[in-house]
Design a protein around this motif. Structure first.
Motif, short mmCIF file in Angstrom:
data_model
loop_
_atom_site.label_atom_id
_atom_site.label_comp_id
_atom_site.label_asym_id
_atom_site.label_seq_id
_atom_site.Cartn_x
_atom_site.Cartn_y
_atom_site.Cartn_z
N ASP A 125 35.93 9.42 60.54
CA ASP A 125 37.36 9.51 60.25
C ASP A 125 37.66 8.96 58.86
N GLN A 126 37.04 7.86 58.49
CA GLN A 126 37.29 7.27 57.18
C GLN A 126 36.80 8.19 56.06
N ALA A 127 35.65 8.83 56.29
CA ALA A 127 35.14 9.78 55.29
C ALA A 127 36.09 10.96 55.13
N ALA A 128 36.57 11.49 56.27
CA ALA A 128 37.49 12.63 56.22
C ALA A 128 38.80 12.24 55.56
N ARG A 129 39.28 11.03 55.84
CA ARG A 129 40.54 10.57 55.25
C ARG A 129 40.42 10.47 53.74
N GLU A 130 39.26 10.03 53.26
CA GLU A 130 39.06 9.88 51.82
C GLU A 130 39.05 11.25 51.12
N ARG A 131 38.46 12.24 51.78
CA ARG A 131 38.36 13.56 51.13
C ARG A 131 39.59 14.42 51.37
N ALA A 132 40.27 14.24 52.49
CA ALA A 132 41.54 14.90 52.80
C ALA A 132 41.39 16.36 53.24
N ALA A 133 40.42 17.07 52.70
CA ALA A 133 40.26 18.49 53.05
C ALA A 133 38.94 18.99 52.49
N ASN A 134 38.48 20.11 53.01
CA ASN A 134 37.35 20.79 52.39
C ASN A 134 37.74 21.24 50.99
N LEU A 135 36.79 21.19 50.09
CA LEU A 135 36.99 21.71 48.74
C LEU A 135 36.24 23.03 48.63
N TYR A 136 36.99 24.12 48.50
CA TYR A 136 36.40 25.44 48.43
C TYR A 136 36.31 25.89 46.98
N LEU A 137 35.11 25.89 46.44
CA LEU A 137 34.88 26.34 45.08
C LEU A 137 34.08 27.63 45.11
N PRO A 138 34.20 28.45 44.07
CA PRO A 138 33.37 29.65 44.02
C PRO A 138 31.87 29.35 44.10
N GLU A 139 31.47 28.16 43.61
CA GLU A 139 30.06 27.80 43.65
C GLU A 139 29.61 27.37 45.04
N GLY A 140 30.54 26.97 45.90
CA GLY A 140 30.17 26.51 47.23
C GLY A 140 31.23 25.59 47.81
N ILE A 141 30.99 25.14 49.02
CA ILE A 141 31.95 24.31 49.74
C ILE A 141 31.49 22.85 49.70
N HIS A 142 32.44 21.96 49.47
CA HIS A 142 32.21 20.53 49.57
C HIS A 142 33.02 20.05 50.76
N PRO A 143 32.36 19.79 51.89
CA PRO A 143 33.09 19.59 53.14
C PRO A 143 33.73 18.22 53.28
N MET A 144 34.77 18.20 54.11
CA MET A 144 35.46 16.96 54.44
C MET A 144 34.63 16.13 55.42
N LEU A 145 33.83 16.84 56.23
CA LEU A 145 33.00 16.20 57.25
C LEU A 145 31.56 16.66 57.09
N PRO A 146 30.60 15.91 57.59
CA PRO A 146 29.20 16.34 57.49
C PRO A 146 28.97 17.70 58.16
N ASP A 147 28.01 18.43 57.66
CA ASP A 147 27.69 19.75 58.23
C ASP A 147 27.33 19.65 59.70
#
Length: 603
Positions: free
Chosen positions: A277-299
């Motif tokens: 939860d703390q990790a997700a709170r820090e990131r707030a949302a998935n980051l969708y870039l053309p190069e790839g996804i930087h997830p809010m939560l671990p894969d």
């Protein structure tokens, strides 16, 4: 020695040699540039009584510094004595050379009145220090030369990290940029890093410049605990996404006239205040870039909970019935579902078949109700931008019945959650959007473009308020808990309630949502700028590109054009023949990735 001040004497004036020309009420001196000055006696210090005819005669005599240094070990010589030992005589030239020897400070230190002789250890340490500085200076000059040529060594990249910090907006100064007389601003630093080869020409700095978190999350993920769940595996459920989607977190079922929206039960695994939860709170949302996804939560969370990734999936399912345009019989259940994954394009050709025709009948009626409440439908061009094996792939996203169906099903679920939470006193994040100053029903692209400019930003609040753009009196984002922290918060509250536990208080929820809008804004900015970056890369790689644009707005000197195939806005110089919504053929002329500008020629 101050009593020996007289014409022809050599004196020290502001650390420089000066010749006394005459002495009166004040002392007339001549300095090195040939100019005469009047000074007070206390402004000068006597180096040698003279006579000295000209400062030009202060040529350094032959010296024997090492021998004098050895002879004077343990001594504290007078100034004149030091001059005689080092230079063999005490003349004005020897006096000035002795002063410079003291200023150098290697063998001797001090001033006219007190002179110290360096010990062998002190001399060795000073020599090493000076040699080190000389090596550093040579290394610096060699480094600058390599940077100028763009021939970097691995060690040079560490040095250039300071320029990268400027390029990313994290620093305002750089010694390297100053050495090359380059402004210490992000755009100039960006160009510099490309020119010297530190960054490749197509480097995308925008996510890091926006300050968003990137990279995988290397944190542990527990196994999903067993919980009582309603068995809905007998219902046909469909997760409909774009091609290549990697985090399926919602699916649709229809049971008679009862619509179910199943959502990955992330709250069963990600509990409030836990490390996930703390990790997700820090990131707030998935980051969708053309190069790839930087997830809010671990894969690993998606692997356990993504709908349709296993034969059966745990879900938090939201059920509802649409009666006379209103949601009725709302249920929120922990469930087990069996989900089939498909794409919008695949469903597009099956919209008249079972079950999609029946689902669409419900969502169409719901959409009609929203539109009757002035919901905004802006059919402006959209496109998917991806970088696949180094190639930029831009795919327009046309408005299709299958997309509309899924969109409205998710909006139904969001409204249902808002109603459920409100009626049960559960504190959740609601999404609201104020009404614009003018309500329109745009039909053309230019009207939609102008209307969008009137919109006010949406906000996350703790009490239900209308969301103008959606045409809803209350709404909560609740269908993407794998991707958005606001959705996860809503799920945590719902999960606690349906499990018989106590949801978090309004005070705690207020703390949780405090940074959501700011973090989400940074993510949206990073995504928008990254998409534009790669669109510009595509144009740069295709210098002969030409295509059709549509006039979206006419400003004082510029026209705003929208290129549908790229879903890209550009500005060109205003032409008399431009008219709103008229097609215009453009040819790319120049692209600047550092400023995100593109210039076109009208054909």
């Amino acid at each position: 020695m101050s009593s020996s001040l007289r014409a022809g004497a050599l004196v020290l004036y502001k650390s420089h040699p000066a010749l006394i020309v005459s002495i009166g009420e004040k002392i007339d001196i001549r300095v090195a540039n040939g100019k005469d000055r009047k000074v007070r006696p206390k402004d000068v210090r006597l180096l040698h009584p003279g006579p000295l005819q000209s400062l030009g005669a202060l040529q350094p005599p032959a010296a024997n510094i090492e021998e004098a240094w050895e002879l004077l070990q343990g001594e504290q010589p007078a100034f004149s004595e030091l001059a005689e030992l080092v230079f063999g005589e005490f003349t004005p030239a020897a006096a000035w050379a002795t002063w410079e020897l003291l200023q150098d400070g290697l063998y001797f230190a001090g001033d006219l009145s007190t002179i110290e002789v360096r010990t062998p250890d002190e001399l060795a340490a000073l020599r090493e220090q000076r040699d080190s500085k000389a090596r550093e200076a040579r290394a610096w000059e060699d480094f600058l030369a390599r940077v100028e040529k763009g021939e970097l060594l691995d060690e040079d990249r560490k040095r250039l990290a300071e320029v990268e910090r400027v390029a990313l907006g994290r620093a305002e100064h750089s010694r390297i940029l100053a050495a090359f007389k380059v402004d210490a601003d992000p755009v100039a630093a960006h160009r510099f890093l490309i020119r010297c080869g530190y960054w490749p020409p197509e480097e995308n700095p925008w996510p890091r410049r926006a300050g968003v978190a990137m990279g995988p999350l290397d944190i542990g993920v527990p196994a999903l605990a067993e919980e009582p769940r309603l068995d809905l595996t007998g219902l046909e459920a469909w997760a409909i996404d774009d091609v290549g989607n990697q985090d399926p977190d919602d699916a649709i079922s229809l049971d008679g006239d009862y619509l179910w929206v199943h959502v990955a039960d992330v709250s069963a695994l990600v509990r409030p205040d836990g490390h996930l939860d703390q990790a997700a709170r820090e990131r707030a949302a998935n980051l969708y870039l053309p190069e790839g996804i930087h997830p809010m939560l671990p894969d690993a969370v998606t692997e356990q909970l993504g709908l349709g990734l296993a034969q059966e999936s745990p879900a938090l399912s939201i059920g509802m019935r649409l009666v006379d345009g209103e949601l009725r019989d709302i249920r929120v259940e922990r469930t087990r579902v069996r989900v089939s994954r498909t794409t919008y394009d695949e469903v597009k050709g099956r919209m008249q078949a079972v079950p999609f025709a029946a689902i669409a009948a419900v969502t169409d009626a719901y959409r009609a109700r929203r539109l009757a409440r002035n919901a905004a439908r802006l059919d402006l061009p959209e496109a998917s931008v991806r970088v696949v094996d180094g190639e930029v792939v831009i795919r327009p996203l046309p408005k299709t019945a299958s997309r509309d169906m899924v969109t409205d099903a998710m909006l139904m679920a969001g409204e249902a959650v808002a109603l459920f939470a409100e009626s049960n006193g559960i504190a959740i994040p609601y999404a609201m959007q104020p009404e614009p100053e003018e309500i329109c029903h745009p039909q053309t692209l230019s009207e939609m473009y102008a209307y969008r400019r009137l919109f006010k930003p949406s906000n996350t609040v703790l009490h239900p308020e209308p969301h103008f753009g959606l045409g809803l009196a209350r709404y909560a984002r609740a269908t993407s808990p794998l991707r958005r922290y606001a959705d996860l918060l809503a799920h945590q509250q719902l999960h606690a309630f349906v499990s018989g536990a106590a949801p978090m208080s309004r005070e705690v929820m207020a703390e949780r949502i405090a940074g959501i809008d700011a973090n989400s804004g940074r993510i949206r900015r990073a995504e928008r700028q990254s998409n534009l970056h790669w669109k510009l890369v595509h144009l740069q790689r295709n210098p002969e590109w030409q295509g059709e644009a549509v006039v979206a707005a006419l400003e004082e000197r510029k026209a705003v054009l929208v290129i549908p195939e790229l879903a890209m806005e550009v500005k060109v110089r205003l032409h008399d023949r431009f008219a709103l919504d008229e097609p215009v053929m453009l040819k790319v002329r120049e692209v600047d990735l550092t400023t995100q500008d593109a210039w076109f020629r009208v054909l």
